[in-house]
Scaffold this motif. Structure first.
Motif, PDB file in Angstrom:
ATOM      1  N   ILE A   1      -5.793  17.874  -0.830  1.00  0.00           N
ATOM      2  CA  ILE A   1      -4.845  17.908  -1.951  1.00  0.00           C
ATOM      3  C   ILE A   1      -5.480  17.233  -3.165  1.00  0.00           C
ATOM      4  CG2 ILE A   1      -2.521  17.312  -2.721  1.00  0.00           C
ATOM      5  CD1 ILE A   1      -1.730  17.120   0.250  1.00  0.00           C
ATOM      6  N   LYS A   2      -5.792  18.021  -4.179  1.00  0.00           N
ATOM      7  CA  LYS A   2      -6.518  17.499  -5.341  1.00  0.00           C
ATOM      8  C   LYS A   2      -5.638  17.289  -6.564  1.00  0.00           C
ATOM      9  CE  LYS A   2     -10.955  19.470  -3.932  1.00  0.00           C
ATOM     10  NZ  LYS A   2     -12.002  20.467  -4.230  1.00  0.00           N
ATOM     11  N   SER A   3      -4.390  17.729  -6.498  1.00  0.00           N
ATOM     12  CA  SER A   3      -3.503  17.575  -7.655  1.00  0.00           C
ATOM     13  C   SER A   3      -2.054  17.640  -7.206  1.00  0.00           C
ATOM     14  CB  SER A   3      -3.756  18.700  -8.671  1.00  0.00           C
ATOM     15  OG  SER A   3      -3.296  19.943  -8.145  1.00  0.00           O
ATOM     16  N   PRO A   4      -1.125  17.101  -8.004  1.00  0.00           N
ATOM     17  CA  PRO A   4       0.296  17.201  -7.669  1.00  0.00           C
ATOM     18  C   PRO A   4       0.765  18.647  -7.538  1.00  0.00           C
ATOM     19  CG  PRO A   4      -0.051  15.520  -9.343  1.00  0.00           C
ATOM     20  CD  PRO A   4      -1.366  16.231  -9.169  1.00  0.00           C
ATOM     21  N   ASN A   5       0.179  19.548  -8.338  1.00  0.00           N
ATOM     22  CA  ASN A   5       0.561  20.953  -8.260  1.00  0.00           C
ATOM     23  C   ASN A   5       0.221  21.539  -6.884  1.00  0.00           C
ATOM     24  OD1 ASN A   5       1.650  23.307  -9.620  1.00  0.00           O
ATOM     25  ND2 ASN A   5      -0.428  24.146  -9.485  1.00  0.00           N
ATOM     26  N   GLU A   6      -0.960  21.159  -6.365  1.00  0.00           N
ATOM     27  CA  GLU A   6      -1.340  21.611  -5.024  1.00  0.00           C
ATOM     28  C   GLU A   6      -0.386  21.048  -3.978  1.00  0.00           C
ATOM     29  OE1 GLU A   6      -5.415  21.089  -3.907  1.00  0.00           O
ATOM     30  OE2 GLU A   6      -6.179  21.878  -5.803  1.00  0.00           O
TER      31      GLU A   6
ATOM     32  N   GLY B   1       0.791  -1.226   0.000  1.00  0.00           N
ATOM     33  CA  GLY B   1       0.000   0.000   0.000  1.00  0.00           C
ATOM     34  C   GLY B   1       0.819   1.269   0.000  1.00  0.00           C
ATOM     35  N   LYS B   2       2.151   1.166  -0.068  1.00  0.00           N
ATOM     36  CA  LYS B   2       3.019   2.346  -0.009  1.00  0.00           C
ATOM     37  C   LYS B   2       2.735   3.313  -1.165  1.00  0.00           C
ATOM     38  CE  LYS B   2       6.927   0.144  -0.291  1.00  0.00           C
ATOM     39  NZ  LYS B   2       6.453  -1.218  -0.612  1.00  0.00           N
ATOM     40  N   SER B   3       2.668   2.779  -2.381  1.00  0.00           N
ATOM     41  CA  SER B   3       2.466   3.641  -3.555  1.00  0.00           C
ATOM     42  C   SER B   3       1.109   4.325  -3.513  1.00  0.00           C
ATOM     43  CB  SER B   3       2.603   2.819  -4.841  1.00  0.00           C
ATOM     44  OG  SER B   3       3.902   2.314  -4.977  1.00  0.00           O
ATOM     45  N   THR B   4       0.074   3.582  -3.116  1.00  0.00           N
ATOM     46  CA  THR B   4      -1.263   4.182  -3.028  1.00  0.00           C
ATOM     47  C   THR B   4      -1.278   5.301  -1.997  1.00  0.00           C
ATOM     48  OG1 THR B   4      -2.291   2.086  -3.653  1.00  0.00           O
ATOM     49  CG2 THR B   4      -3.704   3.718  -2.585  1.00  0.00           C
ATOM     50  N   LEU B   5      -0.619   5.087  -0.862  1.00  0.00           N
ATOM     51  CA  LEU B   5      -0.558   6.111   0.179  1.00  0.00           C
ATOM     52  C   LEU B   5       0.137   7.366  -0.341  1.00  0.00           C
ATOM     53  CD1 LEU B   5      -1.370   6.388   3.197  1.00  0.00           C
ATOM     54  CD2 LEU B   5       0.999   5.817   3.764  1.00  0.00           C
ATOM     55  N   MET B   6       1.226   7.201  -1.086  1.00  0.00           N
ATOM     56  CA  MET B   6       1.928   8.355  -1.651  1.00  0.00           C
ATOM     57  C   MET B   6       1.112   9.021  -2.756  1.00  0.00           C
ATOM     58  SD  MET B   6       4.602   8.780   0.162  1.00  0.00           S
ATOM     59  CE  MET B   6       3.540   8.208   1.502  1.00  0.00           C
ATOM     60  N   ASN B   7       0.375   8.238  -3.537  1.00  0.00           N
ATOM     61  CA  ASN B   7      -0.506   8.829  -4.555  1.00  0.00           C
ATOM     62  C   ASN B   7      -1.563   9.721  -3.912  1.00  0.00           C
ATOM     63  OD1 ASN B   7       0.770   7.655  -6.731  1.00  0.00           O
ATOM     64  ND2 ASN B   7      -0.594   5.887  -6.822  1.00  0.00           N
ATOM     65  N   ILE B   8      -2.052   9.305  -2.749  1.00  0.00           N
ATOM     66  CA  ILE B   8      -3.021  10.118  -2.013  1.00  0.00           C
ATOM     67  C   ILE B   8      -2.359  11.405  -1.524  1.00  0.00           C
ATOM     68  CG2 ILE B   8      -4.349  10.227   0.148  1.00  0.00           C
ATOM     69  CD1 ILE B   8      -5.009   7.227  -0.307  1.00  0.00           C
TER      70      ILE B   8
ATOM     71  N   PRO C   1      -4.106  11.966  -9.977  1.00  0.00           N
ATOM     72  CA  PRO C   1      -5.411  11.814 -10.635  1.00  0.00           C
ATOM     73  C   PRO C   1      -6.032  10.431 -10.457  1.00  0.00           C
ATOM     74  CG  PRO C   1      -3.871  12.954 -12.084  1.00  0.00           C
ATOM     75  CD  PRO C   1      -3.081  12.516 -10.886  1.00  0.00           C
ATOM     76  N   VAL C   2      -5.188   9.366 -10.383  1.00  0.00           N
ATOM     77  CA  VAL C   2      -5.726   8.010 -10.253  1.00  0.00           C
ATOM     78  C   VAL C   2      -6.554   7.854  -8.985  1.00  0.00           C
ATOM     79  CG1 VAL C   2      -3.687   7.086  -9.053  1.00  0.00           C
ATOM     80  CG2 VAL C   2      -5.131   5.550 -10.406  1.00  0.00           C
ATOM     81  N   ILE C   3      -6.248   8.630  -7.964  1.00  0.00           N
ATOM     82  CA  ILE C   3      -7.008   8.557  -6.710  1.00  0.00           C
ATOM     83  C   ILE C   3      -8.373   9.204  -6.883  1.00  0.00           C
ATOM     84  CG2 ILE C   3      -7.067   9.274  -4.290  1.00  0.00           C
ATOM     85  CD1 ILE C   3      -4.970   7.103  -4.905  1.00  0.00           C
ATOM     86  N   HIS C   4      -8.387  10.377  -7.465  1.00  0.00           N
ATOM     87  CA  HIS C   4      -9.642  11.130  -7.559  1.00  0.00           C
ATOM     88  C   HIS C   4     -10.558  10.610  -8.670  1.00  0.00           C
ATOM     89  CE1 HIS C   4      -8.205  13.881  -4.520  1.00  0.00           C
ATOM     90  NE2 HIS C   4      -7.053  13.948  -5.174  1.00  0.00           N
ATOM     91  N   SER C   5      -9.976   9.945  -9.658  1.00  0.00           N
ATOM     92  CA  SER C   5     -10.810   9.383 -10.729  1.00  0.00           C
ATOM     93  C   SER C   5     -11.414   8.036 -10.343  1.00  0.00           C
ATOM     94  CB  SER C   5      -9.981   9.225 -12.010  1.00  0.00           C
ATOM     95  OG  SER C   5      -8.940   8.277 -11.820  1.00  0.00           O
ATOM     96  N   THR C   6     -11.024   7.515  -9.178  1.00  0.00           N
ATOM     97  CA  THR C   6     -11.559   6.222  -8.710  1.00  0.00           C
ATOM     98  C   THR C   6     -12.288   6.368  -7.377  1.00  0.00           C
ATOM     99  OG1 THR C   6      -9.388   5.722  -7.721  1.00  0.00           O
ATOM    100  CG2 THR C   6      -9.830   4.830  -9.922  1.00  0.00           C
ATOM    101  N   GLY C   7     -12.872   7.536  -7.162  1.00  0.00           N
ATOM    102  CA  GLY C   7     -13.730   7.716  -5.988  1.00  0.00           C
ATOM    103  C   GLY C   7     -13.083   8.358  -4.787  1.00  0.00           C
ATOM    104  N   GLY C   8     -11.834   8.828  -4.919  1.00  0.00           N
ATOM    105  CA  GLY C   8     -11.177   9.499  -3.811  1.00  0.00           C
ATOM    106  C   GLY C   8     -10.796   8.542  -2.690  1.00  0.00           C
ATOM    107  N   PHE C   9     -10.681   9.068  -1.461  1.00  0.00           N
ATOM    108  CA  PHE C   9     -10.258   8.252  -0.320  1.00  0.00           C
ATOM    109  C   PHE C   9     -10.948   8.753   0.939  1.00  0.00           C
ATOM    110  CE2 PHE C   9      -7.567  11.961  -0.316  1.00  0.00           C
ATOM    111  CZ  PHE C   9      -7.336  12.244   1.021  1.00  0.00           C
ATOM    112  N   GLU C  10     -10.874   7.933   1.969  1.00  0.00           N
ATOM    113  CA  GLU C  10     -11.374   8.341   3.285  1.00  0.00           C
ATOM    114  C   GLU C  10     -10.197   8.693   4.180  1.00  0.00           C
ATOM    115  OE1 GLU C  10     -14.232   5.720   5.177  1.00  0.00           O
ATOM    116  OE2 GLU C  10     -14.654   4.786   3.229  1.00  0.00           O
ATOM    117  N   GLY C  11     -10.441   9.581   5.165  1.00  0.00           N
ATOM    118  CA  GLY C  11      -9.395   9.974   6.093  1.00  0.00           C
ATOM    119  C   GLY C  11      -9.023  11.425   5.907  1.00  0.00           C
ATOM    120  N   GLU C  12      -8.021  11.857   6.657  1.00  0.00           N
ATOM    121  CA  GLU C  12      -7.614  13.264   6.638  1.00  0.00           C
ATOM    122  C   GLU C  12      -6.105  13.399   6.485  1.00  0.00           C
ATOM    123  OE1 GLU C  12      -8.969  15.116  10.215  1.00  0.00           O
ATOM    124  OE2 GLU C  12     -11.104  14.996   9.658  1.00  0.00           O
ATOM    125  N   ILE C  13      -5.707  14.516   5.828  1.00  0.00           N
ATOM    126  CA  ILE C  13      -4.292  14.882   5.728  1.00  0.00           C
ATOM    127  C   ILE C  13      -4.125  16.253   6.376  1.00  0.00           C
ATOM    128  CG2 ILE C  13      -2.365  15.381   4.181  1.00  0.00           C
ATOM    129  CD1 ILE C  13      -3.670  13.574   2.103  1.00  0.00           C
TER     130      ILE C  13
END
Length: 533
Positions: free
Chosen positions: A77-82, A44-51, A56-68
């Motif tokens: 955080i909605k994009s790499p630029n952000e 799950g390391k890569s998925t956690l870093m993608n979040i 885009p792969v996170i937000h195009s597949t329903g986002g995630f639960e939890g807080e940053i």
């Protein structure tokens, strides 16, 4: 207390189409801390870093639960630029440099310093010139921080790999707002001395107050550089440890440990006089991302041998090299007879079949029928399922249909019939079609690469059960290459672990989690060599 932390990820959950890949992960990193993030492939390391990076792969597949939280404040955080604007940077394993640019240009890309010229003073700021003197000074300062003595005006093209990694780091620390740097397997392509220099550079960066998330499989580097360690396994949080309270052995066990249910009740094949079906000697394979650097391995007749290891270590390259799909050198003997390397037809002609890890890319003709997929290789290699009429040939439709129906029944391929288009099957049933095609060659040796990749948990068991059945009932020698150590331990007689392009060692499925973890991390031989001294 939360203000101490540069980054906090709280109760992070993520699923992809019903498959939960993160199950409530917590990760907190303080200013100036080097925090190691450990876990096997698929942890799950890569998925956690993608979040964290708002990919885009996170937000195009329903986002995630939890807080940053960044600096104690909740962020979305909605994009790499952000993410970059919030002070999060990443040093990638794959270099993101422009070869034709010099070092300064790569470091300052998209953050160039400009100055006025005669035209810009009259026509406006959009016509300003690049201030190369200022940018070169900034780049020099960044390189000096890292202890790198190289001319900042040098072209990147042709530089050693180690320098490229440091240029990547210099680019990130040049950003004025940087708070957290993620290092993703930064030493994977470095020599030992380059890796030592990189770890020293990481400590310099952390001493300046920048937090570092260090993703690696090299446990000795974790013990040398990290302050704290978080371990993930199968999408779950396993442990958060202070480095001083743990050691390499415990980390290895925590990364790998899981209950293993054996599907294969075959007695262990351990007779030293057991016939060797295949002998691999000093095999080198130039498969990008999976280079093999001198593998020696004997495969016994009638066994299921597993080949495991972390991504990019060379395990996938072994089979692809033997099957002639990538340039190879060395020697492969089948029953004492030398196979011709770099010839895809020679293994097939010698009763070796292969189920590729890329079933949709090269394993199947997705827009043709099940029955065509099953018989195609045998038609091309062996001339089977063909009627000859003098100079003319024709497909033997009845023979093809009868064989396809038998395979569908024997392998329990769930479909509407042999004429169904393969693309419309589920992943598990597509994999069974791949296996049916291989079995149609009537092989003595079957290579199966990543047999359960991309299929659901129920289909995984069916595919693994099928491999065990083929081994037991037909006496077929099967070599299973997989990133899933648990499935290898459930079906194999022996498991060869690959690290850095070579065999780190061979284990029995019931051997300790510690030994598996150490071998996966490439630490087993080092530790045992020290014990012998």
């Amino acid at each position: 207390m939360s203000e101490e932390y540069v980054i906090q990820m709280k109760n992070i959950k993520k699923d992809y189409f019903g498959n939960q890949v993160l199950k409530g992960i917590n990760l907190s990193t303080k200013k100036g801390e080097i925090h190691a993030l450990l876990g096997e492939n698929g942890a799950g390391k890569s998925t956690l870093m993608n979040i964290l990076f708002g990919m885009p792969v996170i937000h195009s597949t329903g986002g995630f639960e939890g807080e940053i939280h960044i600096d104690g404040k909740k962020v979305d955080i909605k994009s790499p630029n952000e993410a970059m604007n919030l002070g999060i940077g990443m040093v990638h394993q794959e270099f993101m440099l422009i070869p034709g640019f010099n070092i300064t240009e790569n470091i300052k890309l998209n953050r160039e310093t400009t100055k006025h010229n005669m035209l810009s003073k009259i026509m406006g700021s959009s016509l300003k010139s690049l201030d190369f003197d200022s940018m070169n000074k900034d780049a020099r300062k960044d390189l000096d921080k890292l202890g790198i003595d190289i001319d900042e005006k040098s072209k990147v093209s042709g530089l050693p790999v180690g320098y490229m990694q440091f240029i990547e780091i210099a680019r990130e620390i040049d950003k004025s707002n940087i708070k957290l740097l993620v290092f993703d397997e930064p030493t994977a392509v470095l020599t030992e001395s380059e890796a030592d220099n990189l770890l020293k550079a990481m400590k310099i960066i952390s001493d300046s107050g920048i937090a570092i998330l260090f993703i690696t499989h090299r446990l000795d580097e974790v013990m040398e550089a990290a302050d704290n360690i978080t371990i993930l396994r199968d999408g779950e949080f396993v442990a958060a440890l202070d480095k001083k309270d743990t050691d390499v052995m415990q980390l290895a066990e925590l990364m790998v440990g899981r209950k293993i249910e054996s599907l294969n009740t075959n007695e262990e094949i351990n007779n030293e006089n057991e016939e060797i079906m295949m002998s691999i000697k000093d095999l080198k394979v130039s498969m990008p991302g999976e280079y093999v650097k001198g593998v020696n391995l004997d495969i016994k007749k009638g066994e299921i041998l597993g080949i495991g290891g972390l991504a990019g270590q060379g395990k996938i390259g072994i089979t692809n090299g033997i099957m002639g799909l990538y340039p190879s050198e060395g020697e492969v003997l089948l029953k004492g007879k030398k196979l011709k390397l770099n010839s895809p037809k020679d293994p097939l002609n010698n009763k070796i079949a292969f189920v590729s890890e890329d079933r949709r890319g090269i394993g199947l003709l997705l827009d043709t029928s099940i029955e065509t997929n099953i018989v195609l290789t045998s038609m091309q290699i062996k001339g089977q399922f063909i009627k000859n009429y003098g100079l003319f040939t024709q497909r033997n439709k009845k023979e093809i249909r009868d064989h396809a129906l038998k395979m569908i029944n024997d392998l329990d391929i769930r479909c509407t019939g042999p004429t169904q288009i393969t693309r419309r099957l589920s992943g598990g049933n597509q994999q069974k079609v791949c296996i049916a095609r291989a079995l149609t060659l009537n092989p003595d040796v079957l290579f199966v690469s990543e047999p359960t990749r991309g299929i659901d948990i129920g289909a995984k068991k069916l595919v693994l059960d099928l491999l065990v059945k083929l081994n037991k009932e037909l006496g077929m020698t099967i070599i299973v290459t997989s990133s899933e150590l648990g499935e290898l331990r459930s079906v194999c007689n022996r498991i060869a672990i690959v690290a850095e392009g070579k065999i780190e060692g061979i284990l029995k499925p019931q051997d300790s989690d510690v030994d598996f973890g150490l071998m996966m991390a490439g630490e087993y031989k080092k530790i045992h060599a020290k014990e012998e001294i």
